[in-house]
Write an enzyme that holds these catalytic residues in place. Structure first.
Site, PDB file in Angstrom:
ATOM      1  N   ASP A  24       0.831  -1.204   0.000  1.00 39.40           N
ATOM      2  CA  ASP A  24       0.000   0.000   0.000  1.00 39.40           C
ATOM      3  C   ASP A  24       0.867   1.255   0.000  1.00 39.40           C
ATOM      4  O   ASP A  24       1.972   1.252   0.536  1.00 39.40           O
ATOM      5  CB  ASP A  24      -0.909  -0.020   1.243  1.00 39.40           C
ATOM      6  CG  ASP A  24      -2.094   0.915   1.102  1.00 39.40           C
ATOM      7  OD1 ASP A  24      -2.290   1.490   0.012  1.00 39.40           O
ATOM      8  OD2 ASP A  24      -2.822   1.081   2.097  1.00 39.40           O
ATOM      9  N   ASN A  26       1.463   3.351  -2.889  1.00 39.55           N
ATOM     10  CA  ASN A  26       2.077   3.757  -4.162  1.00 39.55           C
ATOM     11  C   ASN A  26       1.598   5.140  -4.604  1.00 39.55           C
ATOM     12  O   ASN A  26       2.402   5.965  -5.050  1.00 39.55           O
ATOM     13  CB  ASN A  26       1.721   2.758  -5.278  1.00 39.55           C
ATOM     14  CG  ASN A  26       2.348   1.402  -5.077  1.00 39.55           C
ATOM     15  OD1 ASN A  26       3.182   1.225  -4.209  1.00 39.55           O
ATOM     16  ND2 ASN A  26       1.950   0.445  -5.894  1.00 39.55           N
ATOM     17  N   SER A  69      -6.985  -5.696  -6.028  1.00 41.55           N
ATOM     18  CA  SER A  69      -8.162  -6.242  -5.345  1.00 41.55           C
ATOM     19  C   SER A  69      -9.380  -6.118  -6.245  1.00 41.55           C
ATOM     20  O   SER A  69      -9.377  -5.362  -7.218  1.00 41.55           O
ATOM     21  CB  SER A  69      -8.414  -5.479  -4.041  1.00 41.55           C
ATOM     22  OG  SER A  69      -8.906  -4.185  -4.338  1.00 41.55           O
ATOM     23  N   GLU A  71     -11.945  -4.627  -5.462  1.00 45.61           N
ATOM     24  CA  GLU A  71     -12.396  -3.246  -5.315  1.00 45.61           C
ATOM     25  C   GLU A  71     -11.582  -2.275  -6.179  1.00 45.61           C
ATOM     26  O   GLU A  71     -12.062  -1.203  -6.548  1.00 45.61           O
ATOM     27  CB  GLU A  71     -12.305  -2.809  -3.842  1.00 45.61           C
ATOM     28  CG  GLU A  71     -13.299  -3.494  -2.901  1.00 45.61           C
ATOM     29  CD  GLU A  71     -12.981  -4.975  -2.605  1.00 45.61           C
ATOM     30  OE1 GLU A  71     -11.795  -5.354  -2.676  1.00 45.61           O
ATOM     31  OE2 GLU A  71     -13.922  -5.743  -2.333  1.00 45.61           O
ATOM     32  N   ASN A  72     -10.351  -2.660  -6.525  1.00 43.13           N
ATOM     33  CA  ASN A  72      -9.506  -1.777  -7.341  1.00 43.13           C
ATOM     34  C   ASN A  72     -10.065  -1.526  -8.747  1.00 43.13           C
ATOM     35  O   ASN A  72      -9.682  -0.565  -9.409  1.00 43.13           O
ATOM     36  CB  ASN A  72      -8.074  -2.334  -7.471  1.00 43.13           C
ATOM     37  CG  ASN A  72      -7.245  -2.169  -6.216  1.00 43.13           C
ATOM     38  OD1 ASN A  72      -6.307  -2.923  -5.966  1.00 43.13           O
ATOM     39  ND2 ASN A  72      -7.570  -1.171  -5.399  1.00 43.13           N
ATOM     40  N   ARG A  75     -11.298   2.018  -9.551  1.00 45.18           N
ATOM     41  CA  ARG A  75     -10.413   3.169  -9.720  1.00 45.18           C
ATOM     42  C   ARG A  75     -10.589   3.769 -11.113  1.00 45.18           C
ATOM     43  O   ARG A  75     -11.140   3.111 -11.996  1.00 45.18           O
ATOM     44  CB  ARG A  75      -8.960   2.737  -9.514  1.00 45.18           C
ATOM     45  CG  ARG A  75      -8.711   2.366  -8.077  1.00 45.18           C
ATOM     46  CD  ARG A  75      -7.250   2.243  -7.771  1.00 45.18           C
ATOM     47  NE  ARG A  75      -7.089   2.027  -6.338  1.00 45.18           N
ATOM     48  CZ  ARG A  75      -5.942   2.093  -5.694  1.00 45.18           C
ATOM     49  NH1 ARG A  75      -4.831   2.360  -6.345  1.00 45.18           N
ATOM     50  NH2 ARG A  75      -5.890   1.906  -4.405  1.00 45.18           N
ATOM     51  N   SER A 200      -8.596  -5.122   4.685  1.00 43.29           N
ATOM     52  CA  SER A 200      -9.093  -4.835   3.334  1.00 43.29           C
ATOM     53  C   SER A 200      -9.443  -6.074   2.506  1.00 43.29           C
ATOM     54  O   SER A 200      -8.998  -6.208   1.362  1.00 43.29           O
ATOM     55  CB  SER A 200      -8.088  -3.962   2.573  1.00 43.29           C
ATOM     56  OG  SER A 200      -7.894  -2.752   3.238  1.00 43.29           O
TER      57      SER A 200
HETATM   58  C1  FPP Z   1      -1.526   0.114  -3.486  1.00 44.24           C
HETATM   59  O1  FPP Z   1      -1.154   1.464  -3.472  1.00 44.24           O
HETATM   60  C2  FPP Z   1      -0.943  -0.627  -4.603  1.00 44.24           C
HETATM   61  C3  FPP Z   1      -1.626  -1.219  -5.626  1.00 44.24           C
HETATM   62  C4  FPP Z   1      -3.094  -1.154  -5.732  1.00 44.24           C
HETATM   63  C5  FPP Z   1      -0.928  -1.931  -6.715  1.00 44.24           C
HETATM   64  C6  FPP Z   1       0.304  -2.721  -6.400  1.00 44.24           C
HETATM   65  C7  FPP Z   1       0.982  -2.998  -7.648  1.00 44.24           C
HETATM   66  C8  FPP Z   1       2.312  -2.976  -7.875  1.00 44.24           C
HETATM   67  C9  FPP Z   1       3.314  -2.705  -6.825  1.00 44.24           C
HETATM   68  C10 FPP Z   1       2.764  -3.194  -9.270  1.00 44.24           C
HETATM   69  C11 FPP Z   1       3.504  -4.407  -9.611  1.00 44.24           C
HETATM   70  C12 FPP Z   1       3.150  -5.643  -8.911  1.00 44.24           C
HETATM   71  C13 FPP Z   1       3.508  -6.873  -9.310  1.00 44.24           C
HETATM   72  C14 FPP Z   1       3.190  -8.017  -8.424  1.00 44.24           C
HETATM   73  C15 FPP Z   1       4.208  -7.171 -10.569  1.00 44.24           C
HETATM   74  P1  FPP Z   1      -2.277   2.582  -3.606  1.00 44.24           P
HETATM   75  O2  FPP Z   1      -2.439   2.904  -5.039  1.00 44.24           O
HETATM   76  O3  FPP Z   1      -3.513   2.113  -2.917  1.00 44.24           O
HETATM   77  O4  FPP Z   1      -1.622   3.768  -2.843  1.00 44.24           O
HETATM   78  P2  FPP Z   1      -2.353   4.901  -1.973  1.00 44.24           P
HETATM   79  O5  FPP Z   1      -3.004   4.202  -0.826  1.00 44.24           O
HETATM   80  O6  FPP Z   1      -1.229   5.794  -1.554  1.00 44.24           O
HETATM   81  O7  FPP Z   1      -3.329   5.583  -2.877  1.00 44.24           O
END
Ligand code: FPP
Length: 251
Positions: A24, A26, A69, A71-72, A75, A200
């Protein structure tokens, strides 16, 4: 403190066999630098590599990463599309590394709901790495735990109706065989980054007895030492499974 000394402190005899991770933060990581959220996901790939390598080096047998997820899907479309193509390209690029390191790839979730291109790329990598034995890397994609549990319940109901199973089969071990994670040990440690303290809809059944570890670090900042620190924290805890401290000490 160097990564070597942290790593050396880990008791390899008490290593969790399975670690599950909610990656979480990113989006926040990118925003902090005035960049688009997708920039954060791209940089999250480096952390995926670091944590996978660190887990394999230690001898962890299963690593499950919550990559997308159910839920994603809600987005913005541009972010979903970017994440999907990032997943495809990353899996494609990393498959040789997985082979070289003897790592088996698996996926859990509603894989049929992914774009066909993703499904094919994933299937290819899973087939290619299926005999690897050092560690299993499980990607949770379009995954939701309630969905998974309902699927399992439906499958049990169907088999019961068909006379394939009886009342006696409604036990935990038989139910687990219907979950996406069948055959994997339960995670002993669940790590979530970015300071959020929630599950989550992630592995609700499987995390029943897991130790939960939360770190303020945002996912793209995660490095090997951060995994070592989480494992050391886990090893300092006493896992009682409903028993008393005294009972455990007498055993
Ligand atoms: C959560 O951060 C992250 C994700 C929904 C995606 C994770 C995906 C990767 C790291 C890409 C590559 C993965 C693989 C396995 C090849 P967020 O977007 O919810 O961050 P926030 O809470 O700050 O908005």
């Amino acid at each position: 403190m160097s990564s070597l000394s942290l790593k050396d402190k880990i008791d390899l005899a008490k290593l969790p066999k399975h670690i599950a991770v909610i990656m979480d933060g990113n989006g926040r990581w990118a925003k902090k630098q005035g960049k688009l959220r997708v920039f954060g996901h791209k940089n999250g790939v480096l952390a995926v590599r670091e944590i996978t390598e660190a887990a394999a080096e230690l001898g962890v047998k299963y690593l499950t990463l919550y990559a997308f997820s159910k839920e994603n899907w809600n987005r913005p479309k541009y972010e979903v599309d970017a994440l999907m193509s990032l997943l495809v390209s990353t899996i494609g690029k990393e498959v040789t590394t997985l082979q070289k390191n003897n790592i088996r790839l698996k996926a859990i979730g509603d894989i049929a709901s992914l774009p066909l291109k993703n499904q094919r790329e994933l299937e290819k990598a899973i087939t290619l790495t299926k005999n690897n034995s050092r560690m299993t890397l499980v990607l949770a994609l379009s995954y939701g735990s309630r969905w998974e549990i309902l699927q399992a319940a439906k499958s049990m109901a169907h088999k019961y109706k068909e006379g394939l199973i009886s009342d006696d089969d409604f036990v935990e071990s038989r139910f687990e065989a219907e979950l996406n994670t069948t055959g994997f040990p339960e995670p002993e440690l669940m790590i979530r980054t970015s300071g959020e303290k929630r599950i989550s809809n992630f592995l609700l059944w499987q995390l029943a007895y897991a130790e939960l570890y939360f770190t303020e670090k945002l996912w793209p900042d995660m490095r090997k030492e951060d995994l070592f620190e989480a494992i050391l924290d886990y090893q300092r805890r006493e896992r009682r499974f409903g028993k008393t401290s005294e009972q455990l000490q007498n055993n």
